[in-house]
Design a protein around this motif. Structure first.
Motif, PDB file in Angstrom:
ATOM      1  N   GLY A   1      -2.136   5.240  -8.261  1.00  0.00           N
ATOM      2  CA  GLY A   1      -1.220   4.203  -8.730  1.00  0.00           C
ATOM      3  C   GLY A   1      -2.030   3.124  -9.443  1.00  0.00           C
ATOM      4  N   ASP A   2      -1.488   2.560 -10.525  1.00  0.00           N
ATOM      5  CA  ASP A   2      -2.312   1.593 -11.269  1.00  0.00           C
ATOM      6  C   ASP A   2      -2.229   0.176 -10.702  1.00  0.00           C
ATOM      7  OD1 ASP A   2       0.263   1.104 -12.246  1.00  0.00           O
ATOM      8  OD2 ASP A   2      -0.320   1.057 -14.357  1.00  0.00           O
ATOM      9  N   HIS A   3      -1.048  -0.231 -10.231  1.00  0.00           N
ATOM     10  CA  HIS A   3      -0.862  -1.590  -9.689  1.00  0.00           C
ATOM     11  C   HIS A   3       0.527  -1.658  -9.071  1.00  0.00           C
ATOM     12  CE1 HIS A   3       1.543  -2.141 -13.289  1.00  0.00           C
ATOM     13  NE2 HIS A   3       0.511  -1.728 -14.001  1.00  0.00           N
ATOM     14  N   TYR A   4       0.888  -2.819  -8.556  1.00  0.00           N
ATOM     15  CA  TYR A   4       2.208  -2.927  -7.921  1.00  0.00           C
ATOM     16  C   TYR A   4       3.302  -2.772  -8.974  1.00  0.00           C
ATOM     17  CZ  TYR A   4       2.544  -7.574  -9.931  1.00  0.00           C
ATOM     18  OH  TYR A   4       2.595  -8.609 -10.829  1.00  0.00           O
TER      19      TYR A   4
ATOM     20  N   LYS B   1      -3.297  -5.801 -15.835  1.00  0.00           N
ATOM     21  CA  LYS B   1      -2.450  -4.714 -15.338  1.00  0.00           C
ATOM     22  C   LYS B   1      -3.069  -3.316 -15.552  1.00  0.00           C
ATOM     23  CE  LYS B   1       0.972  -5.544 -13.631  1.00  0.00           C
ATOM     24  NZ  LYS B   1       2.361  -5.800 -13.957  1.00  0.00           N
ATOM     25  N   THR B   2      -2.341  -2.432 -16.232  1.00  0.00           N
ATOM     26  CA  THR B   2      -2.834  -1.059 -16.391  1.00  0.00           C
ATOM     27  C   THR B   2      -4.262  -1.044 -16.934  1.00  0.00           C
ATOM     28  OG1 THR B   2      -0.598  -0.414 -17.014  1.00  0.00           O
ATOM     29  CG2 THR B   2      -2.317   1.218 -17.322  1.00  0.00           C
ATOM     30  N   SER B   3      -4.528  -1.910 -17.904  1.00  0.00           N
ATOM     31  CA  SER B   3      -5.858  -1.877 -18.519  1.00  0.00           C
ATOM     32  C   SER B   3      -6.922  -2.307 -17.505  1.00  0.00           C
ATOM     33  CB  SER B   3      -5.905  -2.739 -19.774  1.00  0.00           C
ATOM     34  OG  SER B   3      -5.922  -4.107 -19.458  1.00  0.00           O
TER      35      SER B   3
ATOM     36  N   LEU C   1      -0.564   6.657 -12.267  1.00  0.00           N
ATOM     37  CA  LEU C   1       0.875   6.580 -12.009  1.00  0.00           C
ATOM     38  C   LEU C   1       1.331   5.133 -12.186  1.00  0.00           C
ATOM     39  CD1 LEU C   1       1.167   8.788  -8.798  1.00  0.00           C
ATOM     40  CD2 LEU C   1       1.617   9.462 -11.178  1.00  0.00           C
ATOM     41  N   GLU C   2       2.139   4.910 -13.180  1.00  0.00           N
ATOM     42  CA  GLU C   2       2.561   3.562 -13.520  1.00  0.00           C
ATOM     43  C   GLU C   2       3.282   2.881 -12.342  1.00  0.00           C
ATOM     44  OE1 GLU C   2       2.010   1.540 -16.172  1.00  0.00           O
ATOM     45  OE2 GLU C   2       3.142   0.077 -15.016  1.00  0.00           O
ATOM     46  N   SER C   3       2.847   1.684 -12.011  1.00  0.00           N
ATOM     47  CA  SER C   3       3.516   0.805 -11.032  1.00  0.00           C
ATOM     48  C   SER C   3       3.833   1.469  -9.688  1.00  0.00           C
ATOM     49  CB  SER C   3       4.829   0.263 -11.610  1.00  0.00           C
ATOM     50  OG  SER C   3       4.610  -0.402 -12.814  1.00  0.00           O
TER      51      SER C   3
HETATM   52 MN    MN Z   1       0.846  -0.352 -15.580  1.00  0.00          MN
END
Ligand code: MN
Ligand code: GP9
Length: 612
Positions: free
Chosen positions: A459-462, A285-287, A241-243
């Motif tokens: 969630g991937d990151h803030y 980030k996502t990666s 889930l992005e951000s």
């Molecule tokens: Mn991301």
């Protein structure tokens, strides 16, 4: 004449690189500033190279200029041909990747275009002039040229940094690098990254492996045997889930629920919810999030491991699952080379990467960074149905990405009303993301893909950075201290197993590093000797300790960040001695993991196995 020859070479090379960058590469130039950056980048680097070439013996000068032109044009043209096939730029590792070259082999001619002849048209004029050229040396002039080109390059880097902050340290995708650095400087940068990587790798030896293994063995917690094989043979969905931060879960904005679907899901007995689970990402980030949960290794302190260490040997989830007969795929509707995913995914053992080109993307179904989540899931269904089972499928969503834009027709809740637009919109896009996931679940049920699957939703990151502390403070009704900010790095982590009856909320302190061992245990897979820095999330004997990439750490009682120790109970600063025992462990943990990545140590595991 000599000077004209210099100028001609300069003008032709600049013109060629600019026209190719502008009209062959699809760099998506969006405004005048980006146009200027692209021009300066190409012009500056070519000017510098030619002036350096020109500082030398005058007799050989025309030859050197000619050779430089031929070399420069060749580099450009190799990229053109490569780009037409792979929609990507050449990197050093790719040059040495024979399988890539053979992919290209047979089709080279078909990748050429009659118009390409214009790239060498200048040679005709140059050959014609060649015999008339005689140089009058003007050393000073070339030094001035070199100096001017350095200024141009500095201006280029400055502007590029404004346009795309942290361009180099974040090692964005290659498209971004070429767009901001120009094609020649991009290759220089790529070469530098490669040299650094090779050196670290060359200096590493297998004694380091033993040391790291000692460490990882010493921190490993026992798996929860009740969960061993709990999802054996099932399809695995990982949904990134992005951000998405954890504070939106079971929360409201202006009286409206933000994540009704996820809230419902985690209240069910077929679902485990980890509410003290932290993202541990850095600049990647996502990666980084993908890297962490699929390898149980940390991302790097600078840059993205996906980018800098995509050639390492890994024992990631995809390849381990593939060995057990799983079909492994990634679904993500973005340019496939973003975060170097195309290269990294192949290395991690993915069979399929359904990237942007697999989706119908048009102005109606796009917002912000690309395809809207709802359309993304919907268009993924036919691909999913075609996969042979069991499969491991990773979905990376996109709509809830900064700047969190959404069209009114897609809004289920209105934006919040603080004076911070980013935070206001965030709630609305998270709500959209939640809705899209709900629809995806419904569709999977309709297609018969739900019952026999297990779902990892994370969630991937803030999403909300510290620049928005005022609005966040207003929302949470408290000041965003470093302590609170660290707590905000929690992201939702959900394990949903249809048919399970023991689901509950688990509050152990944990993080993305723990996902790989958790999934392996649920699938009943015991890998051969492996380096994993995490442990089964379901363990009955948790260490209650998680390290973030910036060196902060969290235990059941304390939060350590900015080199200060906070008591979780009072949320206030406390004696440094309380955190002291963990400080070294946190440092060691990150250092050992970095050693593994920089030294490519997993390659020694195979050797060790043979020796044992
Ligand atoms: Mn991301
Ligand atoms: C891009 C998407 C978002 O493909 O994963 O990247 P991020 O900026 O979050 O790393």
């Amino acid at each position: 004449m000599g000077d004209n020859f210099f100028l001609l070479t300069l003008i032709f090379l600049i013109a060629k690189s600019y026209v190719v960058s502008r009209f062959v590469f699809n760099l998506e130039i969006e405004n005048v500033m980006q146009e200027l950056i692209l021009f300066l980048a190409n012009a500056g680097s070519i000017m510098l190279i030619l002036s350096l070439v020109a500082i030398g013996k005058k007799e050989t000068l025309k030859w050197k200029l000619l050779v430089t032109n031929i070399l420069g044009t060749s580099i450009l043209y190799f990229n053109v041909v490569y780009y037409r096939f792979f929609n990507d730029f050449i990197t050093m590792p790719v040059l040495f990747q024979t399988d890539n070259a053979s992919d290209l082999g047979g089709s080279i001619v078909s990748l050429m275009n009659p118009l390409d002849i214009f790239l060498i048209a200048d040679f005709l004029l140059i050959f014609y002039l060649f015999k008339y050229v005689n140089f009058v040396r003007n050393k000073q002039k070339h030094f001035k040229f070199a100096f001017a080109s350095v200024l141009i390059l500095l201006l280029n880097i400055g502007l590029a940094n404004i346009e795309r902050p942290q361009l180099l340290t974040r090692s964005f995708d290659r498209q971004m690098l070429v767009k901001n650095l120009g094609v020649y400087n991009y290759h220089l940068y790529d070469g530098f990254l490669q040299a650094k990587t090779n050196m670290n790798r060359a200096l590493a030896d297998n004694s380091e492996l033993a040391e790291v293994l000692n460490y990882t063995e010493s921190i490993k917690r026992p798996v929860n045997e009740e969960m061993t094989g709990a999802a054996k043979g099932k399809n695995v969905f990982v949904i990134s889930l992005e951000s998405t931060q954890n504070f939106v879960i079971n929360n409201k904005v202006d009286g409206k629920v933000i994540t009704p679907f996820l809230n419902q899901l985690i209240s069910q007995e077929d679902t485990y919810y980890f509410n003290n689970f932290y993202h541990q990402t850095g600049q990647g980030k996502t990666s980084d999030s993908e890297f962490l949960f699929e390898n149980s290794l940390y991302g790097l302190p600078r840059g993205a491991a996906f980018f800098t260490h995509a050639q390492n040997q890994y024992k990631g989830l995809p390849s381990l699952l593939k060995e057990k007969g799983y079909t492994t795929s990634v679904f993500h509707s973005n340019n496939k080379s973003f975060w170097n995913r195309d290269v990294m995914y192949r290395n991690l053992g993915y069979d399929n990467y359904f990237s942007e080109s697999y989706y119908k993307v048009n102005s109606e179904n796009t917002i912000g960074w690309g395809l809207k989540d709802q359309s993304f899931y919907e268009q993924s269904i036919p691909y999913l149905k075609d996969l042979s089972q069991p499969f491991y499928s990773k979905f990376i969503t996109l709509t809830n990405h900064f700047p969190f834009s959404l069209e009114q027709e897609d809004e289920s809740i209105p934006e919040w009303t603080s004076n911070d637009g980013t935070v206001n919109r965030y709630f609305t896009t998270v709500r959209y993301e939640d809705e899209a996931l709900k629809l995806f679940f419904e569709r999977l049920k309709e297609e018969g893909l739900y019952e026999n699957s297990v779902f990892i939703i994370m969630g991937d990151h803030y999403g909300i950075s510290q620049n928005h502390n005022d609005a966040m403070g207003q929302y949470l009704g408290k000041e965003i201290t470093p302590f609170v900010n660290t707590q905000l790095q929690r992201v939702p982590m959900i394990v949903h197993i249809p048919g399970e009856t023991n689901g509950r909320t688990i509050s152990n302190v944990s993080g993305q590093i723990d996902v790989k061992p958790t999934i392996l245990n649920m699938l009943g897979i015991k890998p051969d000797e492996d380096i994993q820095f995490g442990s089964d999330l379901f363990t009955k004997d948790p260490d209650q300790f998680v390290v973030l990439r910036d060196g902060s750490f969290i235990t059941d009682k304390y939060v350590y960040t900015d080199q200060k120790c906070y008591d979780k109970r009072t949320e206030k600063l406390t004696e440094q001695t309380a955190c002291e025992p963990y400080i070294k462990q946190a440092e060691d943990e990150l250092d050992y993991s970095d050693q593994v990545v920089y030294g490519d140590l997993l390659r020694f595991l195979e050797e060790k196995k043979q020796d044992d």
